[in-house]
Scaffold this motif. Structure first.
Motif, mmCIF file in Angstrom:
data_model
loop_
_atom_site.group_PDB
_atom_site.id
_atom_site.type_symbol
_atom_site.label_atom_id
_atom_site.label_comp_id
_atom_site.label_asym_id
_atom_site.label_seq_id
_atom_site.Cartn_x
_atom_site.Cartn_y
_atom_site.Cartn_z
ATOM 1 N N ARG B 26 0.709 -0.832 0.005
ATOM 2 C CA ARG B 26 0.024 -0.118 0.554
ATOM 3 C C ARG B 26 0.923 1.298 -0.532
ATOM 4 N NH1 ARG B 26 -2.733 -4.082 1.809
ATOM 5 N NH2 ARG B 26 -5.497 -4.413 1.789
ATOM 6 N N ASP B 27 0.534 2.191 -0.914
ATOM 7 C CA ASP B 27 2.028 2.881 -1.396
ATOM 8 C C ASP B 27 0.932 4.519 -0.616
ATOM 9 O OD1 ASP B 27 3.318 4.707 -4.677
ATOM 10 O OD2 ASP B 27 3.944 5.098 -2.093
ATOM 11 N N ILE B 28 1.765 5.078 -0.354
ATOM 12 C CA ILE B 28 1.439 6.416 0.431
ATOM 13 C C ILE B 28 1.626 7.468 -0.623
ATOM 14 C CG2 ILE B 28 0.821 5.893 2.855
ATOM 15 C CD1 ILE B 28 3.689 7.276 2.036
ATOM 16 N N PHE B 29 2.800 6.629 -1.118
ATOM 17 C CA PHE B 29 3.308 8.479 -1.814
ATOM 18 C C PHE B 29 2.896 9.095 -2.363
ATOM 19 C CE2 PHE B 29 7.028 8.557 -0.104
ATOM 20 C CZ PHE B 29 7.497 7.279 0.306
ATOM 21 N N LEU B 62 8.926 6.979 12.785
ATOM 22 C CA LEU B 62 9.669 5.378 12.039
ATOM 23 C C LEU B 62 10.536 5.657 10.623
ATOM 24 C CD1 LEU B 62 8.508 4.917 15.077
ATOM 25 C CD2 LEU B 62 8.638 2.581 14.163
ATOM 26 N N ASP B 63 11.726 6.178 11.370
ATOM 27 C CA ASP B 63 12.490 5.670 9.611
ATOM 28 C C ASP B 63 11.796 4.710 9.041
ATOM 29 O OD1 ASP B 63 15.885 5.466 8.978
ATOM 30 O OD2 ASP B 63 14.795 5.855 7.600
ATOM 31 N N ALA B 64 12.231 4.699 7.437
ATOM 32 C CA ALA B 64 12.054 6.336 6.971
ATOM 33 C C ALA B 64 10.157 7.247 6.553
ATOM 34 C CB ALA B 64 12.329 6.119 5.459
ATOM 35 N N ARG B 65 9.166 6.506 6.617
ATOM 36 C CA ARG B 65 8.339 6.944 6.237
ATOM 37 C C ARG B 65 7.587 7.777 7.301
ATOM 38 N NH1 ARG B 65 7.448 1.552 2.444
ATOM 39 N NH2 ARG B 65 6.600 0.985 4.219
ATOM 40 N N GLY B 66 7.473 6.938 7.839
ATOM 41 C CA GLY B 66 7.611 7.757 9.575
ATOM 42 C C GLY B 66 8.054 9.049 9.848
ATOM 43 N N VAL B 124 4.060 7.678 15.585
ATOM 44 C CA VAL B 124 3.803 7.991 14.023
ATOM 45 C C VAL B 124 4.584 7.517 13.119
ATOM 46 C CG1 VAL B 124 3.784 9.557 11.914
ATOM 47 C CG2 VAL B 124 3.050 10.585 14.475
ATOM 48 N N ASP B 125 3.735 6.715 12.265
ATOM 49 C CA ASP B 125 4.136 5.649 10.806
ATOM 50 C C ASP B 125 3.741 5.646 10.151
ATOM 51 O OD1 ASP B 125 6.455 2.665 10.831
ATOM 52 O OD2 ASP B 125 6.197 4.132 9.387
ATOM 53 N N ASP B 126 3.299 4.838 8.894
ATOM 54 C CA ASP B 126 2.330 5.253 7.804
ATOM 55 C C ASP B 126 1.928 3.954 8.041
ATOM 56 O OD1 ASP B 126 4.290 3.769 4.891
ATOM 57 O OD2 ASP B 126 4.864 3.670 6.812
ATOM 58 N N LEU B 127 2.313 2.766 8.578
ATOM 59 C CA LEU B 127 1.453 1.153 8.442
ATOM 60 C C LEU B 127 2.066 0.867 9.747
ATOM 61 C CD1 LEU B 127 0.988 -0.566 6.000
ATOM 62 C CD2 LEU B 127 2.564 -1.707 6.385
ATOM 63 N N LEU B 128 0.664 -0.017 10.383
ATOM 64 C CA LEU B 128 1.156 -0.826 11.411
ATOM 65 C C LEU B 128 0.843 -2.157 10.821
ATOM 66 C CD1 LEU B 128 1.141 -2.063 14.343
ATOM 67 C CD2 LEU B 128 -1.157 -1.008 14.089
ATOM 68 N N PHE B 153 -1.151 6.058 13.029
ATOM 69 C CA PHE B 153 -0.703 5.256 11.401
ATOM 70 C C PHE B 153 -1.919 5.848 10.392
ATOM 71 C CE2 PHE B 153 2.135 2.048 13.905
ATOM 72 C CZ PHE B 153 1.248 2.324 14.514
ATOM 73 N N VAL B 154 -1.330 5.892 8.848
ATOM 74 C CA VAL B 154 -2.114 5.763 7.836
ATOM 75 C C VAL B 154 -2.878 4.916 7.656
ATOM 76 C CG1 VAL B 154 -2.369 6.664 5.563
ATOM 77 C CG2 VAL B 154 0.044 7.679 6.906
ATOM 78 N N ILE B 155 -2.334 3.663 7.523
ATOM 79 C CA ILE B 155 -3.143 2.105 7.408
ATOM 80 C C ILE B 155 -2.722 0.572 8.704
ATOM 81 C CG2 ILE B 155 -3.032 0.433 5.716
ATOM 82 C CD1 ILE B 155 -1.273 2.187 3.335
ATOM 83 N N SER B 156 -3.140 0.305 9.034
ATOM 84 C CA SER B 156 -3.731 -0.835 9.421
ATOM 85 C C SER B 156 -3.898 -1.823 9.034
ATOM 86 C CB SER B 156 -4.218 -0.385 11.053
ATOM 87 O OG SER B 156 -4.376 -1.367 11.524
ATOM 88 N N LEU B 157 -2.787 -3.218 9.437
ATOM 89 C CA LEU B 157 -3.232 -4.423 8.546
ATOM 90 C C LEU B 157 -3.752 -4.624 9.662
ATOM 91 C CD1 LEU B 157 -0.429 -5.589 6.694
ATOM 92 C CD2 LEU B 157 -2.272 -3.967 5.769
#
Lengths: 176, 176
Positions: B26-29, B62-66, B124-128, B153-157
């Motif tokens: 899943r791409d948040i860019f 969190l490195d890097a997307r955070g 904060v991070d992009d994905l859990l 998070f932006v996304i959680s699985l």
């Protein structure tokens, strides 16, 4: 007292012999302990970019420390942010370039839909050393037929003459 | 038309079998191609954090997307941003933690002067996903005697139940 850009420069911390002997590491993370310092730094870059008097369409930031500054600059300018990352991290259709690092080649990638032909791009990273990474980013932008109008850094190690590798003008807040 | 948080969610792009077969990436860019979408997303997180009605002192990313989201959130809240990075990337006095990844252990580090005892922290991070990285970040904050008040998070699985590993509450914009 509000932050001045001179006070922001003083926040950068130096660590001798990190990550290995003989290297003087310059740490920009202390700036982020002071939100007014971050605001001052970002505004400084934004004013500089506006002073070019050219349309700016995209900010490109290099993984990972360029990710700290790039989106902040892009938001203030109201433009896109596009990452450059090491091979294998970005999905989808990509452009890539091989560049030389100290101990061998490495590959950078950018997503092909990030930049349209003719768009003006500013590249952002924390540090300019040999210029290899930034040159690779310039090459990726060129592959997408974008125009790099400025390469901007918090720190430049002027003795390494990284700016000579680069096609676009270079701005560095701190020259060491 | 101004961006809504629903429109922001639609910008996240899915790529089957990346980086390897069976994984849906899943791409948040793409969010960052639209500065109004970034503003909407960051404001959404900021309002959520303010609604906790607790003092917030530090955003940990969190490195890097955070790094894409953390400084933007920190600036809006007027607080510090502190990174969590893989071993060997941060200089100076550090705290570290070993955590399990799919194919073996890895180490995360944080600079020891980033968090003071008693400070309230939002991670904060992009994905859990499995929660291993975020749990490691919680452990680093605990070593500095900080209090994690929210993991965001932006996304959680959700099927991977990463939230069950974590001590602090979890907020996710997109549950997959």
């Amino acid at each position: 007292m509000p932050y001045t850009i001179e006070k922001v420069k003083e926040l950068v911390r130096e660590y001798p012999d990190f990550p290995s002997e003989g290297i003087l590491f310059r740490d920009i993370f202390p700036i982020f302990h002071h939100p007014e310092a971050v605001e001052c730094l970002i505004n400084h870059f934004v004013e500089l970019i506006k002073a070019l008097n050219k349309q700016v369409d995209v900010i490109v930031g290099l993984d990972a420390r360029g990710f700290l500054f790039g989106p902040l600059i892009a938001i203030k300018l109201g433009v896109s942010f596009v990452p450059v990352r090491k091979r294998g991290k970005l999905p989808g259709q990509l452009v890539s370039v091989t560049y030389m690092k100290e101990y061998g080649p490495d590959v950078f990638e950018m997503q092909a839909d990030g930049i349209k032909a003719g768009q003006n791009v500013v590249i952002v990273d924390d540090l300019l050393a040999t210029g290899g990474s930034c040159k690779a980013a310039e090459d990726l932008v060129a592959q997408m037929k974008g125009n790099v109008i400025l390469n901007t850094f918090v720190i430049s190690l002027v003795g390494l003459e990284g700016d000579k590798k680069l096609k676009a003008p270079v701005y560095a807040l701190i020259k060491c």
